[in-house]
Write a protein that holds these residues in place. Sequence first.
Motif, PDB file in Angstrom:
ATOM      1  N   GLY A   1       5.932   6.037 -14.185  1.00 18.60           N
ATOM      2  CA  GLY A   1       4.831   5.136 -14.527  1.00 18.60           C
ATOM      3  C   GLY A   1       3.813   4.919 -13.434  1.00 18.60           C
ATOM      4  O   GLY A   1       2.960   4.031 -13.556  1.00 18.60           O
ATOM      5  N   LEU A   2       3.870   5.713 -12.367  1.00 24.79           N
ATOM      6  CA  LEU A   2       2.898   5.571 -11.276  1.00 24.79           C
ATOM      7  C   LEU A   2       1.861   6.678 -11.414  1.00 24.79           C
ATOM      8  O   LEU A   2       2.156   7.859 -11.223  1.00 24.79           O
ATOM      9  CB  LEU A   2       3.598   5.646  -9.924  1.00 24.79           C
ATOM     10  N   HIS A   3       0.647   6.306 -11.742  1.00 25.78           N
ATOM     11  CA  HIS A   3      -0.438   7.262 -11.937  1.00 25.78           C
ATOM     12  C   HIS A   3      -1.278   7.299 -10.659  1.00 25.78           C
ATOM     13  O   HIS A   3      -2.041   6.377 -10.377  1.00 25.78           O
ATOM     14  CB  HIS A   3      -1.273   6.869 -13.146  1.00 25.78           C
ATOM     15  N   VAL A   4      -1.103   8.363  -9.903  1.00 26.85           N
ATOM     16  CA  VAL A   4      -1.709   8.443  -8.581  1.00 26.85           C
ATOM     17  C   VAL A   4      -2.431   9.767  -8.421  1.00 26.85           C
ATOM     18  O   VAL A   4      -1.960  10.819  -8.873  1.00 26.85           O
ATOM     19  CB  VAL A   4      -0.625   8.280  -7.479  1.00 26.85           C
TER      20      VAL A   4
ATOM     21  N   LEU B   1      -2.086  10.312  -1.701  1.00 25.58           N
ATOM     22  CA  LEU B   1      -0.756  10.652  -1.200  1.00 25.58           C
ATOM     23  C   LEU B   1      -0.850  11.248   0.202  1.00 25.58           C
ATOM     24  O   LEU B   1      -1.777  12.005   0.502  1.00 25.58           O
ATOM     25  CB  LEU B   1      -0.078  11.664  -2.125  1.00 25.58           C
ATOM     26  N   ILE B   2       0.097  10.898   1.039  1.00 27.95           N
ATOM     27  CA  ILE B   2       0.256  11.516   2.356  1.00 27.95           C
ATOM     28  C   ILE B   2       1.690  12.013   2.457  1.00 27.95           C
ATOM     29  O   ILE B   2       2.635  11.274   2.163  1.00 27.95           O
ATOM     30  CB  ILE B   2      -0.030  10.528   3.501  1.00 27.95           C
TER      31      ILE B   2
ATOM     32  N   SER C   1      -3.380   2.760  -1.862  1.00 28.14           N
ATOM     33  CA  SER C   1      -4.768   2.662  -2.317  1.00 28.14           C
ATOM     34  C   SER C   1      -5.661   3.559  -1.463  1.00 28.14           C
ATOM     35  O   SER C   1      -5.301   3.954  -0.348  1.00 28.14           O
ATOM     36  CB  SER C   1      -5.239   1.221  -2.221  1.00 28.14           C
ATOM     37  N   SER C   2      -6.831   3.869  -1.984  1.00 29.38           N
ATOM     38  CA  SER C   2      -7.751   4.766  -1.278  1.00 29.38           C
ATOM     39  C   SER C   2      -8.117   4.228   0.098  1.00 29.38           C
ATOM     40  O   SER C   2      -8.198   4.976   1.080  1.00 29.38           O
ATOM     41  CB  SER C   2      -9.029   4.966  -2.107  1.00 29.38           C
ATOM     42  N   GLU C   3      -8.337   2.928   0.195  1.00 24.51           N
ATOM     43  CA  GLU C   3      -8.716   2.321   1.475  1.00 24.51           C
ATOM     44  C   GLU C   3      -7.601   2.478   2.501  1.00 24.51           C
ATOM     45  O   GLU C   3      -7.857   2.866   3.651  1.00 24.51           O
ATOM     46  CB  GLU C   3      -9.042   0.840   1.275  1.00 24.51           C
ATOM     47  N   ARG C   4      -6.361   2.193   2.094  1.00 28.32           N
ATOM     48  CA  ARG C   4      -5.242   2.321   3.033  1.00 28.32           C
ATOM     49  C   ARG C   4      -4.977   3.789   3.384  1.00 28.32           C
ATOM     50  O   ARG C   4      -4.678   4.114   4.532  1.00 28.32           O
ATOM     51  CB  ARG C   4      -3.994   1.673   2.442  1.00 28.32           C
ATOM     52  N   ILE C   5      -5.073   4.667   2.398  1.00 31.53           N
ATOM     53  CA  ILE C   5      -4.830   6.089   2.645  1.00 31.53           C
ATOM     54  C   ILE C   5      -5.856   6.642   3.629  1.00 31.53           C
ATOM     55  O   ILE C   5      -5.516   7.423   4.526  1.00 31.53           O
ATOM     56  CB  ILE C   5      -4.877   6.888   1.321  1.00 31.53           C
ATOM     57  N   GLU C   6      -7.095   6.251   3.474  1.00 33.88           N
ATOM     58  CA  GLU C   6      -8.143   6.741   4.376  1.00 33.88           C
ATOM     59  C   GLU C   6      -7.835   6.352   5.825  1.00 33.88           C
ATOM     60  O   GLU C   6      -7.971   7.164   6.736  1.00 33.88           O
ATOM     61  CB  GLU C   6      -9.506   6.185   3.956  1.00 33.88           C
ATOM     62  N   TRP C   7      -7.396   5.114   6.016  1.00 28.40           N
ATOM     63  CA  TRP C   7      -7.082   4.651   7.361  1.00 28.40           C
ATOM     64  C   TRP C   7      -5.859   5.391   7.917  1.00 28.40           C
ATOM     65  O   TRP C   7      -5.859   5.853   9.061  1.00 28.40           O
ATOM     66  CB  TRP C   7      -6.845   3.152   7.350  1.00 28.40           C
ATOM     67  N   MET C   8      -4.812   5.546   7.096  1.00 28.42           N
ATOM     68  CA  MET C   8      -3.603   6.218   7.564  1.00 28.42           C
ATOM     69  C   MET C   8      -3.844   7.708   7.796  1.00 28.42           C
ATOM     70  O   MET C   8      -3.305   8.294   8.754  1.00 28.42           O
ATOM     71  CB  MET C   8      -2.462   6.007   6.560  1.00 28.42           C
TER      72      MET C   8
ATOM     73  N   GLN D   1      -2.329  -1.459  -5.922  1.00 30.43           N
ATOM     74  CA  GLN D   1      -3.311  -2.416  -5.422  1.00 30.43           C
ATOM     75  C   GLN D   1      -2.766  -3.165  -4.206  1.00 30.43           C
ATOM     76  O   GLN D   1      -3.468  -3.343  -3.211  1.00 30.43           O
ATOM     77  CB  GLN D   1      -3.682  -3.405  -6.532  1.00 30.43           C
ATOM     78  N   ARG D   2      -1.520  -3.643  -4.293  1.00 25.57           N
ATOM     79  CA  ARG D   2      -0.907  -4.368  -3.185  1.00 25.57           C
ATOM     80  C   ARG D   2       0.379  -3.690  -2.689  1.00 25.57           C
ATOM     81  O   ARG D   2       1.080  -4.255  -1.874  1.00 25.57           O
ATOM     82  CB  ARG D   2      -0.583  -5.807  -3.589  1.00 25.57           C
TER      83      ARG D   2
END
Length: 495
Positions: free
Chosen positions: A195-198, A203-204, A361-368, A337-338
């Motif tokens: 059920g996780l649509h990503v 993904l990293i 999320s896209s924001e967190r993935i970009e930073w990581m 989201q969280r």
Amino acid sequence: MSIPKMRAVRDNMGFSIARSDLTADAGAAGGSLVDRIFSLVSGAIQSRQVVTGTRLPSVRRLAEDCAISRDTAARAYDKLVAHGLVESRRGAGYFVKLAGARRSPDKAPPRPSLFYPGGLDAVSTMRLELQRPSQALISRSGIGTLPEHWMDEPSIAGALRAVARGNQRAMATAGDPQGYLPLRHQLQVKLQEVGLHVDPGNLILTSGATDALNLVLLCFLRYPREKVLIEQPCQPILTERMMSAGLEMHAVPRLSDGPDLDVLRALCVEHKPRFFFLSTALHNPTGTHVAPHKAFQILRLAEEFNLTLVEDDTYGDLIPSGTAGAVTRLASLDQLQRVIHIGSFSKTMAPGLRVGYLAASSERIEWMATYRALNCLASNSLAERTVYRLLSEGNYRHHCEQLRMRLADLRPRAADALQRLGLTLAHEPDAGLYLWADLGEGVDAFRVSQQLLEQGHLTAPGRLFSLAHASHMRFNIATMLEGDVLSALARVLGR
């Protein structure tokens, strides 16, 4: 293999090898000319026909004496250097470096003693023992991995051969900091099943779940004494990493249906943490799942207190396929989201095949991804391509089904054996690798584990996972019925 007789001439050139030596060695050593030269020289060193400091013939001289190419001679010397038997001195030639027996490359060198100011406490010592392979151990019911013979060796070997036949020029570049794109596409399909649509861009790929956890810590929790929430009990590696980062941990008790929400709320009010690390499926060590109603309430608390949830799904592939959809993942509920969702293939494929992943999320993935590109210059391309092969050809799905069947067969037998010893199971899980049992009121499981270790049985006492569970012990059901550990435990407990 017997050491062939050599014409070791102790002169100003040290000793020499002739073509006749290689011909005589062909039947015993076989293999290529490089292997025969290696066998001759290493045999002479091991039998002390030559001593440390003896000079070997030059590459040109060896090639002429043995009627071989200079390239073959140079490769033979390179192999001797690689095995620590010979050293190359620039401008002078090759010299024997090591006289006497050579350490077998199959045996790991002994670890040096560790020293910390104030000494290394007993719990840390036991944690190191859990990670240390040892031929002297009779049983390893405390390990966190499947037995070696449970690996799908044919499929792994086939995937490695397929990767080796592919285009190796990809190894000449550092690769995508987020990891091998085809594997991320494959993970996109896999995660849809829960059920996780990503998107693959969210993904990293990492070197296992531990590397993923470490990446989260390094990117978002870089200030000493910052407050974070963990479950109690929880896996030792998480608390170790947080301690090394100087973080201030606060524990949320794990109940049979998930975290204690009253304690979670109270800690959020008092300490205002930004992150909560938890496991929703097959929690280590209890084997419990978070109940669906609690999953919704955890997300509500996260919204109320601006809390990021780091969800460890390392053991998720051990959930039976018929019930996998019924187990609630936080990431599936809020679609990242969280939630930062972490998974791994190391527990199910092979511990040495270190491939994990995180979804965010896209924001967190970009930073990581930016942090990873600056601090990790290349991804583990070989392992990632191997895992891709196993997933895309369907081997992994079949392998997991076999693992679940074997564990399902062992679980009731293991639970019954513990209960017959008078142990109380905190929970009887329907899947997974572990049983979490109470040895009895007043019993110090750590002292019991020390006594068992002296007898050759490696176990996992509760203090590894929580100081509040001193009488508990975690049992790996895949290994606990072997090696007579239960009889040894009964003797130590006097039962």
